[in-house]
Design an enzyme around this catalytic site. Structure first.
Site, PDB file in Angstrom:
ATOM      1  N   ALA A 263       2.948  -1.474   4.250  1.00 24.66           N
ATOM      2  CA  ALA A 263       2.656  -0.422   5.215  1.00 24.66           C
ATOM      3  C   ALA A 263       2.294  -1.129   6.512  1.00 24.66           C
ATOM      4  CB  ALA A 263       1.494   0.427   4.737  1.00 24.66           C
TER       5      ALA A 263
ATOM      6  N   ASN B 196       1.674   4.523  11.169  1.00 23.84           N
ATOM      7  CA  ASN B 196       1.018   4.950  12.420  1.00 23.84           C
ATOM      8  C   ASN B 196       1.695   4.202  13.559  1.00 23.84           C
ATOM      9  OD1 ASN B 196      -0.505   2.747  10.906  1.00 23.84           O
ATOM     10  ND2 ASN B 196      -1.244   2.440  12.996  1.00 23.84           N
TER      11      ASN B 196
ATOM     12  N   HIS C  15      -4.387  -0.771  -4.702  1.00 29.91           N
ATOM     13  CA  HIS C  15      -3.598  -1.924  -5.153  1.00 29.91           C
ATOM     14  C   HIS C  15      -3.926  -2.105  -6.626  1.00 29.91           C
ATOM     15  CE1 HIS C  15      -2.148  -3.464  -1.225  1.00 29.91           C
ATOM     16  NE2 HIS C  15      -3.173  -2.750  -0.797  1.00 29.91           N
TER      17      HIS C  15
ATOM     18  N   HIS D 107      -4.833 -10.252  -0.299  1.00 28.77           N
ATOM     19  CA  HIS D 107      -4.824 -10.375   1.162  1.00 28.77           C
ATOM     20  C   HIS D 107      -5.834 -11.396   1.654  1.00 28.77           C
ATOM     21  CE1 HIS D 107      -3.519  -6.239   0.168  1.00 28.77           C
ATOM     22  NE2 HIS D 107      -2.689  -6.383   1.190  1.00 28.77           N
TER      23      HIS D 107
ATOM     24  N   TYR E 128      -7.678 -10.946   4.172  1.00 24.90           N
ATOM     25  CA  TYR E 128      -8.894 -10.248   4.619  1.00 24.90           C
ATOM     26  C   TYR E 128      -9.888  -9.994   3.490  1.00 24.90           C
ATOM     27  CZ  TYR E 128      -6.517  -5.923   3.102  1.00 24.90           C
ATOM     28  OH  TYR E 128      -5.857  -4.980   2.375  1.00 24.90           O
ATOM     29  N   GLU E 129      -9.453 -10.165   2.253  1.00 26.12           N
ATOM     30  CA  GLU E 129     -10.388 -10.075   1.122  1.00 26.12           C
ATOM     31  C   GLU E 129     -11.105 -11.408   0.927  1.00 26.12           C
ATOM     32  OE1 GLU E 129      -8.330  -8.458  -2.525  1.00 26.12           O
ATOM     33  OE2 GLU E 129      -6.670  -8.444  -1.119  1.00 26.12           O
TER      34      GLU E 129
ATOM     35  N   MET F  33      -0.963  -6.662   7.651  1.00 31.22           N
ATOM     36  CA  MET F  33      -1.897  -7.695   7.186  1.00 31.22           C
ATOM     37  C   MET F  33      -1.397  -8.389   5.914  1.00 31.22           C
ATOM     38  SD  MET F  33      -5.290  -5.346   7.668  1.00 31.22           S
ATOM     39  CE  MET F  33      -5.459  -4.277   9.116  1.00 31.22           C
ATOM     40  N   SER F  34      -0.101  -8.444   5.770  1.00 29.46           N
ATOM     41  CA  SER F  34       0.439  -9.064   4.545  1.00 29.46           C
ATOM     42  C   SER F  34       1.791  -9.708   4.836  1.00 29.46           C
ATOM     43  CB  SER F  34       0.592  -7.995   3.453  1.00 29.46           C
ATOM     44  OG  SER F  34       1.616  -7.071   3.787  1.00 29.46           O
TER      45      SER F  34
ATOM     46  N   SER G 230       0.831  -1.207   0.000  1.00 30.66           N
ATOM     47  CA  SER G 230       0.000   0.000   0.000  1.00 30.66           C
ATOM     48  C   SER G 230       0.862   1.253   0.000  1.00 30.66           C
ATOM     49  CB  SER G 230      -0.880   0.069   1.254  1.00 30.66           C
ATOM     50  OG  SER G 230      -1.367  -1.183   1.597  1.00 30.66           O
TER      51      SER G 230
ATOM     52  N   HIS H 132      -4.405  11.865   8.674  1.00 30.39           N
ATOM     53  CA  HIS H 132      -4.326  11.196   7.373  1.00 30.39           C
ATOM     54  C   HIS H 132      -3.305  11.900   6.474  1.00 30.39           C
ATOM     55  CE1 HIS H 132      -5.582   8.711   4.093  1.00 30.39           C
ATOM     56  NE2 HIS H 132      -5.941   9.751   3.358  1.00 30.39           N
TER      57      HIS H 132
HETATM   58  N1  HPA Z   1      -2.221  -2.429  11.834  1.00 25.96           N
HETATM   59  C1  HPA Z   1      -2.303  -3.333  10.842  1.00 25.96           C
HETATM   60  N2  HPA Z   1      -2.001  -3.043   9.580  1.00 25.96           N
HETATM   61  C2  HPA Z   1      -1.601  -1.793   9.298  1.00 25.96           C
HETATM   62  C3  HPA Z   1      -1.495  -0.807  10.290  1.00 25.96           C
HETATM   63  C4  HPA Z   1      -1.824  -1.157  11.623  1.00 25.96           C
HETATM   64  O1  HPA Z   1      -1.757  -0.328  12.549  1.00 25.96           O
HETATM   65  N3  HPA Z   1      -1.058   0.337   9.677  1.00 25.96           N
HETATM   66  C5  HPA Z   1      -0.908   0.034   8.374  1.00 25.96           C
HETATM   67  N4  HPA Z   1      -1.233  -1.252   8.141  1.00 25.96           N
END
Ligand code: HPA
Length: 270
Positions: A112, A235, A60, A82, A84-85, A211-212, A29, A245
């Site tokens: 990310a 973050n 993506h 992913h 989660y999809e 998540m990857s 991402s 953001h």
């Molecule tokens: N958690 C999970 N996945 C992420 C995060 C997070 O804080 N930031 C960017 N991808």
């Protein structure tokens, strides 16, 4: 995973790159366009690659940049799949598996991630030293091994190549890019972590969470490839104030450029 499809995808990648690949790069991402103009070659939509799933997540793009980067034949996948999809693990690892079949000895993964190491800051780049696969699954499940996998049980010590990490630190130093280094925890998502989960992740040894990546690393190691990974910290959990953001986007843009330079420097030295 169907060997025939994978071979067809690999043949396509080889044809476009002008021979066996040296490296595959997966752009996470926010990293989408970073290598496009650096790679001497062409861009193809995933639909042109046999067996490749169609991406659904905005940001993506679902295209592969194929050609040469500093004289090395590479593919850069812009867009990944992913869990989660609702994707199958074999969809998640398909790009890495196809590139491995096309000869790529090195796999560069980017993502990310959220920081759970409270010493991290938004915009930091983290070299992945090790991983925690907390997805509850593996791309190596099943009666059959992956096409090209030689052993059922895969060693995961030094899953992220110490040699490539050393090279990355060297390249980063040359370019004046500061690098954190730490453990990436890969979770299912798509929820971000609760404060309790973030504290838990920290206590079990994670520095960043996303998540990857973890399944791709497992697949690449099962296929005998060398892996290096970079997380852009977008973050930081427990930092108090929610990150804006705009701040995250600005940090991502700045870091994406650094990631591109790092990857270029790495590939040049493979
Ligand atoms: N958690 C999970 N996945 C992420 C995060 C997070 O804080 N930031 C960017 N991808």
């Amino acid at each position: 995973m169907k060997r025939k499809r994978l071979e067809a995808a690999a043949d396509f990648l080889r044809r476009k790159a002008g021979g066996d690949l040296d490296a595959a790069i997966v752009l996470g991402s926010g990293f989408g366009g970073v290598l496009r103009e650096r790679i001497d070659g062409g861009t193809v939509p995933y639909g042109k690659i046999e067996g490749m799933p169609e991406p659904t997540v905005p940001g993506h793009a679902g295209e592969a940049h194929i050609g040469t980067l500093h004289g090395r034949r590479v593919v850069a996948f812009s867009g990944r799949f992913h869990l989660y999809e609702g994707r199958a693990t074999h969809d998640v690892i398909y790009p890495v598996a196809a590139a491995a079949h096309a000869g790529a000895k090195t796999v560069v993964l980017t993502n990310a991630a959220g920081g759970v190491n409270t010493g991290f800051h938004t915009g930091d780049l983290m070299l992945i030293a090790d991983q925690l696969n907390l997805t509850g699954t593996s791309p190596l499940l099943g009666a059959a091994l992956l096409p090209g996998q030689e052993q059922r049980f895969v060693d995961m010590v030094d899953a992220y190549s110490p040699g490539l990490r050393k090279l990355a630190r060297h390249v980063a130093g040359e370019y004046g890019i500061s690098l954190q280094e730490g453990v990436y925890a890969g979770l299912l998502g798509p929820t971000y972590e609760t404060p309790a989960e973030a504290r838990y992740l920290r206590r079990i040894g994670a520095d960043a969470v996303g998540m990857s990546t973890v399944l791709e690393t497992i697949a690449a190691r099962a296929l005998g490839r060398e892996v290096i990974g970079f997380s852009l910290i977008t973050n930081v959990h427990g930092a108090g104030a929610p990150t804006s953001h705009e701040e995250v986007i600005a940090a991502a843009a700045a870091a994406a450029e650094n990631v591109a330079r790092l990857i270029e420097g790495l590939v040049a030295n493979l």
